[in-house]
Design a protein around this motif. Structure first.
Motif, PDB file in Angstrom:
ATOM      1  N   ASP A  72     -93.226 -67.623 -23.501  1.00  0.00           N
ATOM      2  CA  ASP A  72     -91.880 -67.232 -23.072  1.00  0.00           C
ATOM      3  C   ASP A  72     -91.901 -66.309 -21.865  1.00  0.00           C
ATOM      4  N   GLY A  73     -93.044 -66.215 -21.189  1.00  0.00           N
ATOM      5  CA  GLY A  73     -93.113 -65.486 -19.928  1.00  0.00           C
ATOM      6  C   GLY A  73     -93.444 -64.023 -20.033  1.00  0.00           C
ATOM      7  N   VAL A  74     -93.717 -63.502 -21.242  1.00  0.00           N
ATOM      8  CA  VAL A  74     -94.036 -62.093 -21.412  1.00  0.00           C
ATOM      9  C   VAL A  74     -95.461 -61.828 -20.938  1.00  0.00           C
ATOM     10  N   THR A  75     -95.630 -60.765 -20.159  1.00  0.00           N
ATOM     11  CA  THR A  75     -96.945 -60.436 -19.615  1.00  0.00           C
ATOM     12  C   THR A  75     -97.532 -59.208 -20.319  1.00  0.00           C
ATOM     13  N   LEU A  76     -98.803 -58.975 -20.011  1.00  0.00           N
ATOM     14  CA  LEU A  76     -99.428 -57.762 -20.537  1.00  0.00           C
ATOM     15  C   LEU A  76     -98.732 -56.514 -20.000  1.00  0.00           C
ATOM     16  N   LEU A  77     -98.198 -56.603 -18.790  1.00  0.00           N
ATOM     17  CA  LEU A  77     -97.502 -55.458 -18.205  1.00  0.00           C
ATOM     18  C   LEU A  77     -96.242 -55.128 -18.995  1.00  0.00           C
ATOM     19  N   HIS A  78     -95.578 -56.159 -19.521  1.00  0.00           N
ATOM     20  CA  HIS A  78     -94.422 -55.909 -20.380  1.00  0.00           C
ATOM     21  C   HIS A  78     -94.823 -55.067 -21.589  1.00  0.00           C
ATOM     22  N   TRP A  79     -95.923 -55.494 -22.249  1.00  0.00           N
ATOM     23  CA  TRP A  79     -96.351 -54.793 -23.463  1.00  0.00           C
ATOM     24  C   TRP A  79     -96.833 -53.378 -23.134  1.00  0.00           C
ATOM     25  N   ALA A  80     -97.473 -53.210 -22.011  1.00  0.00           N
ATOM     26  CA  ALA A  80     -97.909 -51.869 -21.618  1.00  0.00           C
ATOM     27  C   ALA A  80     -96.702 -50.983 -21.328  1.00  0.00           C
ATOM     28  N   ALA A  81     -95.666 -51.553 -20.701  1.00  0.00           N
ATOM     29  CA  ALA A  81     -94.482 -50.777 -20.352  1.00  0.00           C
ATOM     30  C   ALA A  81     -93.709 -50.347 -21.587  1.00  0.00           C
ATOM     31  N   ILE A  82     -93.511 -51.249 -22.530  1.00  0.00           N
ATOM     32  CA  ILE A  82     -92.695 -50.921 -23.693  1.00  0.00           C
ATOM     33  C   ILE A  82     -93.412 -49.971 -24.639  1.00  0.00           C
ATOM     34  N   ASP A 101     -92.387 -57.063 -11.001  1.00  0.00           N
ATOM     35  CA  ASP A 101     -91.045 -57.459 -11.424  1.00  0.00           C
ATOM     36  C   ASP A 101     -91.027 -58.819 -12.110  1.00  0.00           C
ATOM     37  N   SER A 102     -92.135 -59.194 -12.729  1.00  0.00           N
ATOM     38  CA  SER A 102     -92.163 -60.480 -13.436  1.00  0.00           C
ATOM     39  C   SER A 102     -91.216 -60.440 -14.615  1.00  0.00           C
ATOM     40  N   LYS A 103     -90.476 -61.541 -14.810  1.00  0.00           N
ATOM     41  CA  LYS A 103     -89.490 -61.606 -15.878  1.00  0.00           C
ATOM     42  C   LYS A 103     -90.025 -62.423 -17.042  1.00  0.00           C
ATOM     43  N   GLY A 104     -89.578 -62.069 -18.237  1.00  0.00           N
ATOM     44  CA  GLY A 104     -90.020 -62.793 -19.414  1.00  0.00           C
ATOM     45  C   GLY A 104     -89.190 -62.436 -20.625  1.00  0.00           C
ATOM     46  N   GLY A 105     -89.391 -63.189 -21.703  1.00  0.00           N
ATOM     47  CA  GLY A 105     -88.671 -62.954 -22.938  1.00  0.00           C
ATOM     48  C   GLY A 105     -87.293 -63.579 -22.929  1.00  0.00           C
ATOM     49  N   ASP A 106     -86.630 -63.508 -24.075  1.00  0.00           N
ATOM     50  CA  ASP A 106     -85.303 -64.106 -24.202  1.00  0.00           C
ATOM     51  C   ASP A 106     -84.304 -63.505 -23.222  1.00  0.00           C
ATOM     52  N   LEU A 107     -84.485 -62.222 -22.883  1.00  0.00           N
ATOM     53  CA  LEU A 107     -83.538 -61.558 -21.998  1.00  0.00           C
ATOM     54  C   LEU A 107     -83.934 -61.649 -20.535  1.00  0.00           C
ATOM     55  N   ASP A 108     -84.987 -62.402 -20.258  1.00  0.00           N
ATOM     56  CA  ASP A 108     -85.426 -62.575 -18.878  1.00  0.00           C
ATOM     57  C   ASP A 108     -85.538 -61.215 -18.187  1.00  0.00           C
ATOM     58  N   ALA A 109     -86.236 -60.298 -18.873  1.00  0.00           N
ATOM     59  CA  ALA A 109     -86.305 -58.910 -18.418  1.00  0.00           C
ATOM     60  C   ALA A 109     -87.654 -58.608 -17.789  1.00  0.00           C
ATOM     61  N   SER A 141     -77.242 -59.098 -17.487  1.00  0.00           N
ATOM     62  CA  SER A 141     -76.751 -58.508 -16.232  1.00  0.00           C
ATOM     63  C   SER A 141     -76.834 -56.985 -16.232  1.00  0.00           C
ATOM     64  N   PHE A 142     -77.751 -56.429 -17.012  1.00  0.00           N
ATOM     65  CA  PHE A 142     -77.960 -54.986 -17.027  1.00  0.00           C
ATOM     66  C   PHE A 142     -79.048 -54.615 -16.039  1.00  0.00           C
ATOM     67  N   ASN A 143     -78.755 -53.607 -15.203  1.00  0.00           N
ATOM     68  CA  ASN A 143     -79.814 -53.083 -14.356  1.00  0.00           C
ATOM     69  C   ASN A 143     -80.472 -51.891 -15.060  1.00  0.00           C
ATOM     70  N   THR A 144     -81.382 -51.243 -14.379  1.00  0.00           N
ATOM     71  CA  THR A 144     -82.157 -50.185 -15.030  1.00  0.00           C
ATOM     72  C   THR A 144     -81.285 -49.016 -15.448  1.00  0.00           C
ATOM     73  N   LEU A 145     -80.258 -48.677 -14.660  1.00  0.00           N
ATOM     74  CA  LEU A 145     -79.392 -47.559 -15.025  1.00  0.00           C
ATOM     75  C   LEU A 145     -78.607 -47.873 -16.295  1.00  0.00           C
ATOM     76  N   HIS A 146     -78.105 -49.094 -16.406  1.00  0.00           N
ATOM     77  CA  HIS A 146     -77.401 -49.474 -17.632  1.00  0.00           C
ATOM     78  C   HIS A 146     -78.312 -49.328 -18.844  1.00  0.00           C
ATOM     79  N   LEU A 147     -79.536 -49.811 -18.723  1.00  0.00           N
ATOM     80  CA  LEU A 147     -80.465 -49.757 -19.850  1.00  0.00           C
ATOM     81  C   LEU A 147     -80.876 -48.325 -20.165  1.00  0.00           C
ATOM     82  N   ALA A 148     -80.973 -47.481 -19.141  1.00  0.00           N
ATOM     83  CA  ALA A 148     -81.294 -46.081 -19.381  1.00  0.00           C
ATOM     84  C   ALA A 148     -80.186 -45.415 -20.191  1.00  0.00           C
ATOM     85  N   VAL A 149     -78.940 -45.744 -19.871  1.00  0.00           N
ATOM     86  CA  VAL A 149     -77.820 -45.215 -20.637  1.00  0.00           C
ATOM     87  C   VAL A 149     -77.861 -45.744 -22.062  1.00  0.00           C
TER      88      VAL A 149
END
Length: 709
Positions: A72-82, A101-109, A141-149
């Motif tokens: 589903d497009g998830v990378t090792l960088l995704h897992w390291a970030a979360i 900025d690679s995207k992956g997962g159901d939310l294409d994040a 359609s959430f950017n980083t500021l939305h997700l931070a909130v």
């Protein structure tokens, strides 16, 4: 407002044990151990659990590419970030083929989205510094500021705003970060966004403003701030609902009405209620009001018989107090009056001192100067010095931390703190946007950070900090001497004036007290009132002197019982726990940082009812806490004593009683700081060596630790 913190912000850096997490429903589940044959699952597990050596081995040996993706497009960088694995993030970003900025997962994040959704400031900072685009959006359609909130991590919100993200950027539903913060009831983020200039009148796709969403959540603090910043109280949603209608439907109308009133708006038409008094006017009125009140009460008590005098005195006191409160509330457009934020208590003291001075100069001095000239001279000198210290304590800069000149300077401060692993609520103030020195605190009344903050004292209507602490303590100690001297002189005056051939009419007092009282009743009343002031003066004197002997401030003494000394940090680098409720990612703020001051002999809010407020105003609560410490450290209550002396409660500024007192009274600077220009001086001593409390980032010299009383 407590906030989610994810799994920690500096786990790799400080070697803390972090639990692996993931929040994408379709992401491949990691193996429970690293013994799986599938190298991809093994690499994912190593990334989640922070097994840096194993991951490097898998990549370097060619078993797993650094840019490997799951179906589903998830990378090792995704897992390291979360999972906030900073060392792994840095390693992966240095490998060829890895896209930040690679995207992956159901939310294409992107990995940045995953980190921001969990409020991981350090991971977000590292990704942004390596080129991650914070304006890129996910499938929602959430950017980083939305997700931070969404993460409710106000520290992350502050960081992203200083990175230049537009505060009013919208998602596909037309909702801004302010809409989401209001919906979540996140008062801290709402306040930060509003101070950054967020537009309170923007409508989302349903016609809801941020105020509508704040009402849905029912958070009064959010509603009040939104209304204060100009929310339209008549704005209608697409189905015609005003904020008032929504409040009734959500069954929170009383809360909404209170928020409107406190914001100074009319709930009917939303217009601003006219204010007759400015903040400065309120300060002046509340300071002068006790002069009138005490004059009326003293006159009534001295001129009427005992029964009617008591009724009149109590009635006048209560009536004048209520009249002041009601008048100021009406003059301030229905805004709630908070006594501790005014000069009311300082006015009570100064009015009391005024009456003492008048009665002494006009009545006591002429009668007693012949027999007690030295006592009168001593009283005059001590009283004058005490009033001088009172004025200095009230008018001087307590040690305000200098504010940054502009946004780039504040941004650099944040970058420096992130590099040092200290970007959290204990080191950075989200109200002033300054780096907080050790022992400093943000005062909600003064609205500034104060160096070596002791407490905000309503008796002097100012904070007590590094620059005016000595003046404040001298004011209190001189009062401790001046009041008994005045009482002594009054007693001698009354004896000399007592009539010998008249039979005074007294309904309560017996002879010879009746004759003594009748000779000068007004002076007797003033002396009795002055004697009552010895209650808070004595409690405060004992507490302050004991705390100086232990090299502690009132703020630190209170917080030690709640959160540990300085939030549990005893030596650099700062410990992860921070202040109360501060996660390793700085996601939440200590209670004392976001609410009315609850420390000191004051004087914060009136939580606990009138009895509790009275104890705080008189300093009884701090005195009882101090006596408990003395008892515990004195050999009784060994279990609790041991807990207080645990590592998180060690006081690194304690160098023994003698040295601590010398540091306070003889720090090499002016005995009384005469400079009123903020930010010019924060000089002090620790262990006999000079420090600048305005820029004290690390504990300078080791002390003997906690436990010395």
């Amino acid at each position: 407002m407590a906030a989610k913190s994810g799994t920690g912000s500096v786990g790799d850096r400080h070697g803390q044990e972090l639990q692996p997490v993931g929040n994408e429903a379709s992401a491949v589940k990691a193996a429970e151990s690293t013994g799986e044959e599938d190298p991809i699952q093994e690499a994912v597990a190593a990334t989640q659990f922070g097994n840096f050596e194993r991951l490097v081995s898998l990549v370097e040996n060619g078993r797993v590419p650094a840019d490997v993706r799951t179906p589903d497009g998830v990378t090792l960088l995704h897992w390291a970030a979360i999972n906030d694995r900073l060392a792994i993030i840095e390693y992966l970003l240095g490998q060829p083929g890895v896209e930040v900025d690679s995207k992956g997962g159901d939310l294409d994040a992107t990995p940045l989205h995953w980190a921001a959704r969990n409020g991981l400031v350090d991971a977000v900072h590292m990704l942004v510094s390596h080129g991650a685009d914070p304006l890129r959006t996910d499938a929602q359609s959430f950017n980083t500021l939305h997700l931070a909130v969404h993460s409710s991590n106000v520290m992350l919100v502050v960081y992203l705003l200083h990175e230049g993200l537009p505060v009013d950027s919208t998602d596909s539903s037309g909702r801004t970060a302010l809409h989401w913060a209001a919906y979540q009831g996140d008062a801290l983020s709402v306040d930060v966004l509003l101070r950054w200039g967020a537009n309170v009148r923007l409508l989302d796709s349903t016609g809801f403003t941020a105020l509508h969403w704040g009402i849905v959540r029912g958070n009064m603090a959010c509603m009040r701030r939104l209304i204060e910043e100009g929310s339209d109280l008549s704005a209608r949603t697409h189905d015609g609902k005003t904020p008032t209608v929504v409040a009734r439907e959500m069954k929170c109308y009383p809360t909404y009405a209170a928020a409107v009133a406190e914001a100074g708006r009319d709930i009917v038409d939303g217009s601003a209620v006219p204010m007759w008094l400015s903040e400065h006017g309120v300060q002046q009125l509340t300071f002068l009001w006790p002069y009138v009140t005490l004059s009326m009460v003293f006159t009534e008590l001295a001129s009427l018989n005992a029964f009617f005098a008591l009724l009149a005195g109590v009635g006048t006191t209560v009536g004048m107090h209520l009249a002041m409160v009601k008048f100021i509330q009406r003059a301030r457009g229905t805004k709630r009056l908070q006594i501790v934020k005014t000069g009311y208590l300082a006015g009570i003291f100064s009015a009391s001192a005024f009456w003492v001075g008048i009665r002494w100069a006009i009545y006591v001095l002429p009668v007693t100067v012949g027999e007690f000239p030295l006592v009168n001279a001593l009283f005059a000198a001590v009283a004058a010095a005490s009033m001088f210290m009172f004025v200095r304590s009230m008018r001087s800069d307590p040690g305000f931390i200098p504010l940054a000149k502009d946004v780039p300077e504040r941004r650099q401060t944040i970058e420096d703190l992130l590099s040092a692993g200290e970007y959290d609520a204990r080191h950075f103030c989200i109200n002033c946007y300054v780096r907080k020195p050790l022992r400093s605190k943000h005062c909600r009344v003064c609205k500034r950070c104060v160096a070596r903050h002791d407490h905000h004292c309503p008796w002097v209507s100012n904070c007590v900090g590094v620059n005016n602490h000595r003046a404040f303590l001298l004011f209190v100690l001189l009062l401790e001497l001046a009041i008994p001297l005045f009482i002594f002189l009054v007693s001698k005056e009354l004896i000399l004036l007592a009539p010998s051939d008249e039979e005074p009419m007294c309904m309560v007092l017996a002879e010879p007290f009746c004759s003594i009282y009748s000779s000068d009743p007004l002076t007797v009343l003033v002396a009795c009132w002055a004697a009552l002031q010895l209650v808070w003066v004595t409690f405060l004197s004992v507490v302050q002197l004991m705390q100086i002997a232990r090299a502690m401030t009132t703020n630190e003494a209170t917080n030690m019982h709640k959160h540990g000394f300085m939030g549990g940090a005893i030596s650099p680098p700062a410990r992860e726990s921070g202040e109360a409720g501060v996660s390793s990612s700085g996601a939440s703020i200590a209670p004392s940082e976001i609410g009315p001051d609850k420390h000191n002999h004051a004087h914060g809010n009136n939580g606990g009812g009138p009895a509790r407020l009275c104890m705080r105003l008189l300093g009884i609560d701090q005195f009882l806490m101090l006596m408990r410490d003395v008892r515990l450290f004195g050999g009784r209550g060994q279990g609790y004593s041991a807990a207080l002396q645990s590592e998180r409660n060690v006081n690194p500024f304690n160098h023994g009683t003698v040295r601590n007192c010398m540091d306070f009274w003889a720090d090499g600077g002016e005995l009384i700081r005469m400079s009123d220009k903020p930010g010019t001086s924060g000089h002090g001593r620790v262990g006999g060596r000079s420090v600048d409390y305005l820029r004290l980032w690390n504990v300078p010299y080791g002390g003997v630790g906690a436990g010395s009383v």
